[in-house]
Structures are given as structure tokens and as C-alpha cells.
Write an enzyme that holds these catalytic residues in place. Sequence first.
Site, PDB file in Angstrom:
ATOM      1  N   LYS A  13       0.843  -1.207   0.000  1.00 17.09           N
ATOM      2  CA  LYS A  13       0.000   0.000   0.000  1.00 17.09           C
ATOM      3  C   LYS A  13       0.883   1.265   0.000  1.00 17.09           C
ATOM      4  O   LYS A  13       0.679   2.171  -0.798  1.00 17.09           O
ATOM      5  CB  LYS A  13      -0.936   0.022   1.236  1.00 17.09           C
ATOM      6  CG  LYS A  13      -1.834  -1.208   1.347  1.00 17.09           C
ATOM      7  CD  LYS A  13      -2.758  -1.154   2.551  1.00 17.09           C
ATOM      8  CE  LYS A  13      -2.056  -1.197   3.900  1.00 17.09           C
ATOM      9  NZ  LYS A  13      -1.336  -2.463   4.182  1.00 17.09           N
ATOM     10  N   ARG A  88      -9.720   0.351   8.943  1.00 18.31           N
ATOM     11  CA  ARG A  88      -9.228  -0.988   9.242  1.00 18.31           C
ATOM     12  C   ARG A  88     -10.204  -1.788  10.089  1.00 18.31           C
ATOM     13  O   ARG A  88      -9.929  -2.927  10.432  1.00 18.31           O
ATOM     14  CB  ARG A  88      -7.956  -0.855  10.058  1.00 18.31           C
ATOM     15  CG  ARG A  88      -6.682  -1.097   9.281  1.00 18.31           C
ATOM     16  CD  ARG A  88      -5.577  -0.701  10.228  1.00 18.31           C
ATOM     17  NE  ARG A  88      -4.409  -1.459  10.046  1.00 18.31           N
ATOM     18  CZ  ARG A  88      -3.314  -0.983   9.465  1.00 18.31           C
ATOM     19  NH1 ARG A  88      -3.284   0.228   8.977  1.00 18.31           N
ATOM     20  NH2 ARG A  88      -2.243  -1.717   9.395  1.00 18.31           N
ATOM     21  N   ARG A 127      11.894  -5.517   4.900  1.00 18.50           N
ATOM     22  CA  ARG A 127      11.635  -4.106   4.578  1.00 18.50           C
ATOM     23  C   ARG A 127      12.586  -3.167   5.314  1.00 18.50           C
ATOM     24  O   ARG A 127      12.963  -3.396   6.465  1.00 18.50           O
ATOM     25  CB  ARG A 127      10.193  -3.753   4.954  1.00 18.50           C
ATOM     26  CG  ARG A 127       9.940  -2.251   4.885  1.00 18.50           C
ATOM     27  CD  ARG A 127       8.488  -1.899   4.921  1.00 18.50           C
ATOM     28  NE  ARG A 127       7.803  -2.350   6.110  1.00 18.50           N
ATOM     29  CZ  ARG A 127       6.492  -2.218   6.286  1.00 18.50           C
ATOM     30  NH1 ARG A 127       5.759  -1.682   5.337  1.00 18.50           N
ATOM     31  NH2 ARG A 127       5.930  -2.646   7.391  1.00 18.50           N
ATOM     32  N   ARG A 160      11.522  -1.233  10.825  1.00 19.47           N
ATOM     33  CA  ARG A 160      10.452  -0.887  11.774  1.00 19.47           C
ATOM     34  C   ARG A 160      10.415  -1.897  12.919  1.00 19.47           C
ATOM     35  O   ARG A 160      10.618  -3.094  12.701  1.00 19.47           O
ATOM     36  CB  ARG A 160       9.096  -0.898  11.050  1.00 19.47           C
ATOM     37  CG  ARG A 160       8.707   0.450  10.524  1.00 19.47           C
ATOM     38  CD  ARG A 160       7.518   0.435   9.600  1.00 19.47           C
ATOM     39  NE  ARG A 160       6.340  -0.273  10.073  1.00 19.47           N
ATOM     40  CZ  ARG A 160       5.182  -0.312   9.408  1.00 19.47           C
ATOM     41  NH1 ARG A 160       5.066   0.309   8.254  1.00 19.47           N
ATOM     42  NH2 ARG A 160       4.152  -0.974   9.874  1.00 19.47           N
ATOM     43  N   ARG A 171       0.198  -9.142  13.404  1.00 14.17           N
ATOM     44  CA  ARG A 171      -0.477  -8.159  12.542  1.00 14.17           C
ATOM     45  C   ARG A 171      -1.325  -8.853  11.463  1.00 14.17           C
ATOM     46  O   ARG A 171      -2.412  -8.391  11.122  1.00 14.17           O
ATOM     47  CB  ARG A 171       0.554  -7.240  11.884  1.00 14.17           C
ATOM     48  CG  ARG A 171       1.142  -6.227  12.873  1.00 14.17           C
ATOM     49  CD  ARG A 171       2.444  -5.624  12.370  1.00 14.17           C
ATOM     50  NE  ARG A 171       2.331  -4.929  11.116  1.00 14.17           N
ATOM     51  CZ  ARG A 171       3.350  -4.691  10.298  1.00 14.17           C
ATOM     52  NH1 ARG A 171       4.572  -5.091  10.625  1.00 14.17           N
ATOM     53  NH2 ARG A 171       3.165  -4.037   9.180  1.00 14.17           N
TER      54      ARG A 171
HETATM   55  P1  AP5 Z   1       4.844  -1.604   1.839  1.00 11.71           P
HETATM   56  O1  AP5 Z   1       4.470  -0.786   0.651  1.00 11.71           O
HETATM   57  O2  AP5 Z   1       5.600  -0.950   2.912  1.00 11.71           O
HETATM   58  O3  AP5 Z   1       3.539  -2.386   2.395  1.00 11.71           O
HETATM   59  P2  AP5 Z   1       2.270  -1.863   3.162  1.00 11.71           P
HETATM   60  O4  AP5 Z   1       1.076  -2.546   2.569  1.00 11.71           O
HETATM   61  O5  AP5 Z   1       2.253  -0.368   3.186  1.00 11.71           O
HETATM   62  O6  AP5 Z   1       2.562  -2.501   4.578  1.00 11.71           O
HETATM   63  P3  AP5 Z   1       2.559  -1.875   6.048  1.00 11.71           P
HETATM   64  O7  AP5 Z   1       3.281  -2.863   6.913  1.00 11.71           O
HETATM   65  O8  AP5 Z   1       3.083  -0.478   6.076  1.00 11.71           O
HETATM   66  O9  AP5 Z   1       1.067  -1.913   6.354  1.00 11.71           O
HETATM   67  P4  AP5 Z   1       0.437  -1.993   7.676  1.00 11.71           P
HETATM   68  O10 AP5 Z   1      -0.944  -1.775   7.216  1.00 11.71           O
HETATM   69  O11 AP5 Z   1       0.657  -3.156   8.525  1.00 11.71           O
HETATM   70  O12 AP5 Z   1       1.185  -0.830   8.521  1.00 11.71           O
HETATM   71  P5  AP5 Z   1       0.765   0.638   8.904  1.00 11.71           P
HETATM   72  O13 AP5 Z   1       1.979   1.461   8.837  1.00 11.71           O
HETATM   73  O14 AP5 Z   1      -0.452   1.078   8.182  1.00 11.71           O
HETATM   74  O15 AP5 Z   1       5.658  -2.883   1.312  1.00 11.71           O
HETATM   75  C1  AP5 Z   1       6.182  -3.834   2.214  1.00 11.71           C
HETATM   76  C2  AP5 Z   1       7.545  -4.319   1.708  1.00 11.71           C
HETATM   77  O16 AP5 Z   1       7.351  -5.052   0.491  1.00 11.71           O
HETATM   78  C3  AP5 Z   1       8.528  -3.178   1.392  1.00 11.71           C
HETATM   79  O17 AP5 Z   1       9.822  -3.580   1.752  1.00 11.71           O
HETATM   80  C4  AP5 Z   1       8.430  -3.020  -0.140  1.00 11.71           C
HETATM   81  O18 AP5 Z   1       9.658  -2.550  -0.713  1.00 11.71           O
HETATM   82  C5  AP5 Z   1       8.116  -4.458  -0.578  1.00 11.71           C
HETATM   83  N1  AP5 Z   1       7.252  -4.485  -1.764  1.00 11.71           N
HETATM   84  C6  AP5 Z   1       6.212  -3.669  -2.064  1.00 11.71           C
HETATM   85  N2  AP5 Z   1       5.678  -4.004  -3.248  1.00 11.71           N
HETATM   86  C7  AP5 Z   1       6.386  -5.069  -3.695  1.00 11.71           C
HETATM   87  C8  AP5 Z   1       6.309  -5.888  -4.875  1.00 11.71           C
HETATM   88  N3  AP5 Z   1       5.392  -5.666  -5.824  1.00 11.71           N
HETATM   89  N4  AP5 Z   1       7.199  -6.915  -4.970  1.00 11.71           N
HETATM   90  C9  AP5 Z   1       8.129  -7.141  -4.015  1.00 11.71           C
HETATM   91  N5  AP5 Z   1       8.266  -6.390  -2.899  1.00 11.71           N
HETATM   92  C10 AP5 Z   1       7.390  -5.380  -2.748  1.00 11.71           C
HETATM   93  O19 AP5 Z   1       0.312   0.430  10.432  1.00 11.71           O
HETATM   94  C11 AP5 Z   1       1.249   0.145  11.454  1.00 11.71           C
HETATM   95  C12 AP5 Z   1       0.509   0.038  12.781  1.00 11.71           C
HETATM   96  O20 AP5 Z   1      -0.135   1.305  13.084  1.00 11.71           O
HETATM   97  C13 AP5 Z   1      -0.632  -0.987  12.830  1.00 11.71           C
HETATM   98  O21 AP5 Z   1      -0.175  -2.283  13.134  1.00 11.71           O
HETATM   99  C14 AP5 Z   1      -1.523  -0.396  13.936  1.00 11.71           C
HETATM  100  O22 AP5 Z   1      -0.996  -0.671  15.211  1.00 11.71           O
HETATM  101  C15 AP5 Z   1      -1.408   1.101  13.711  1.00 11.71           C
HETATM  102  N6  AP5 Z   1      -2.457   1.584  12.780  1.00 11.71           N
HETATM  103  C16 AP5 Z   1      -2.273   2.136  11.547  1.00 11.71           C
HETATM  104  N7  AP5 Z   1      -3.436   2.446  10.988  1.00 11.71           N
HETATM  105  C17 AP5 Z   1      -4.401   2.083  11.889  1.00 11.71           C
HETATM  106  C18 AP5 Z   1      -5.824   2.109  11.869  1.00 11.71           C
HETATM  107  N8  AP5 Z   1      -6.507   2.592  10.812  1.00 11.71           N
HETATM  108  N9  AP5 Z   1      -6.486   1.649  12.963  1.00 11.71           N
HETATM  109  C19 AP5 Z   1      -5.823   1.196  14.050  1.00 11.71           C
HETATM  110  N10 AP5 Z   1      -4.476   1.093  14.109  1.00 11.71           N
HETATM  111  C20 AP5 Z   1      -3.781   1.531  13.033  1.00 11.71           C
END
Ligand code: AP5
Length: 216
Positions: A13, A88, A127, A160, A171
Site C-alpha cells: 500500500k 481498518r 523491509r 520498523r 499483525r
Molecule cells: P509496503 O508498501 O511498505 O507495504 P504496506 O502494505 O504499506 O505494509 P505496512 O506494513 O506499512 O502496512 P500496515 O498496514 O501493517 O502498517 P501501517 O503502517 O499502516 O511494502 C512492504 C515491503 O514489500 C517493502 O519492503 C516493499 O519494498 C516491498 N514491496 C512492495 N511491493 C512489492 C512488490 N510488488 N514486490 C516485491 N516487494 C514489494 O500500520 C502500522 C501500525 O499502526 C498498525 O499495526 C496499527 O498498530 C497502527 N495503525 C495504523 N493504521 C491504523 C488504523 N486505521 N487503525 C488502528 N491502528 C492503526
Amino acid sequence: MRIVLLGPPGAGKGTQAENLTKIYGVPHISTGEMFRTAVKEETPLGLEAKKYMDAGELVPDSLTIGIVKERFLKSDCAKGFLLDGFPRTLAQAEALDQMLEELDVQLDTVLNIDVPEEDLLIRLTGRQICRQCQAPYHKAFKPAQKEGICDLCGGQLYQRDDDSEATVLSRLEVYNRQTSPLISYYADSSRLTTVSGDGSVQEVTDRVKAALENLQ
Ligand code: AP5
């Protein structure tokens, strides 16, 4: 353009948002990133959110909905947004619908990025993120040109805290239990577009662009 990016942790994402925000010129709003900034700055919100993030759990809805409502008031959201990581939970999805109604706008679509679960663990544990501009990298799939240094701004790359194997597994479990029901929520109101997140970053961006062009 008003888009929600939906998908499990590691679906890409943030990576796709980085490309799409340049193409469509709308702000990238990542609740995860907003929480990480608050944690870094040790604000009351950050101190509260950290407890949940470190355990791989969701931050309570009341806090999360509040920060998105506040962010929507900024003037750059008038032309649209890419929401990454929100909503979410069902309560967050309903709150978002209410915010959109109050603003008298609609979502163009909810883009669901679909990636096999076995790939997610490999993506997340490899990552790296830039400490300065938050650009995402991967040790194998998207390595920085100079090890440990961001290609874009020269910032230092780090892993991270919640990308350890144990926290990633928790997660993924939280995603399956609390977030995946949103796929039916948006499909039932004909607002869902699913694209495969398999293949290279550019291949996925091309697929997403084609899907968005098809909507118009
Ligand atoms: P990346 O693009 O970083 O993936 P992502 O989908 O953004 O994954 P996140 O881990 O950031 O999502 P998340 O939803 O768990 O975390 P968030 O920060 O929102 O890609 C991942 C890796 O794959 C990278 O290394 C990239 O280079 C690689 N990659 C990408 N595309 C690729 C491809 N096509 N091929 C190969 N490799 C590829 O949330 C973190 C925490 O915050 C949560 O756990 C929660 O505690 C809190 N939080 C955030 N939002 C909320 C909410 N709405 N409600 C409650 N808690 C929340």
C-alpha cells in the site's frame, strides 16, 4: 481522486501510494505513518499508540478516527486523497462514510491489493524505511543503490520495530480478523476494485493505473 488503499500488512500500500501520489497529485494519508511520527515525537497520542503498535494490534478506533477527521480539515485534501491503512475496522469504515457525507464527496473506489499470505512475511521482514522521508525499500526486492542510504534524500534506512517475525504474524492475524471483513463491506456497496499485488512494483502500479482508468 479519492481512494482508499486496502490490503494486508506488506501488500504494498505504502509503495504504491508513493507512485500514485506523484501521478494523481493528491496527498498520501497513512495512519501508520501519522502514528509513527507521534511515537517519535513522544506526544500523548504517540505514547498511547506505541503500546498497541508494538504488540501488532490496532490503535483504538476513537483515537484513529480522530486523527483522520483532523487531517481531512487540511486544505490539500480538497483535491482528493489516497488513504493508506484507514479504515481498518467496520467502525472506522462507517465513520469514514459519515465524514465523506459531511464533506458531500464520494470515494472513487477502494483499491484492494491482493497478495498471497506466504509472500507478506518475506516482504515485511526484509523491509527498510528511510528515517527522513519514509520511502520504503526491501533488502532483496527494492534495494537502495547505496546500502543503508535512501536513494531519494540520503536519509538513513532502518527496520520498523513491528517488522519482527513474531509481530508480523500477529499483525496478519489482526488483519484477517478485523480488517478483511471490509472487503465485503465495500463490495456490497459496489465500491471495491481488487488488483493483484503480485509481480514487480512497476507491474503493480501499471495494473492499478489501468484499473483506475477503467473507473472513469
Ligand atoms: P509496503 O508498501 O511498505 O507495504 P504496506 O502494505 O504499506 O505494509 P505496512 O506494513 O506499512 O502496512 P500496515 O498496514 O501493517 O502498517 P501501517 O503502517 O499502516 O511494502 C512492504 C515491503 O514489500 C517493502 O519492503 C516493499 O519494498 C516491498 N514491496 C512492495 N511491493 C512489492 C512488490 N510488488 N514486490 C516485491 N516487494 C514489494 O500500520 C502500522 C501500525 O499502526 C498498525 O499495526 C496499527 O498498530 C497502527 N495503525 C495504523 N493504521 C491504523 C488504523 N486505521 N487503525 C488502528 N491502528 C492503526
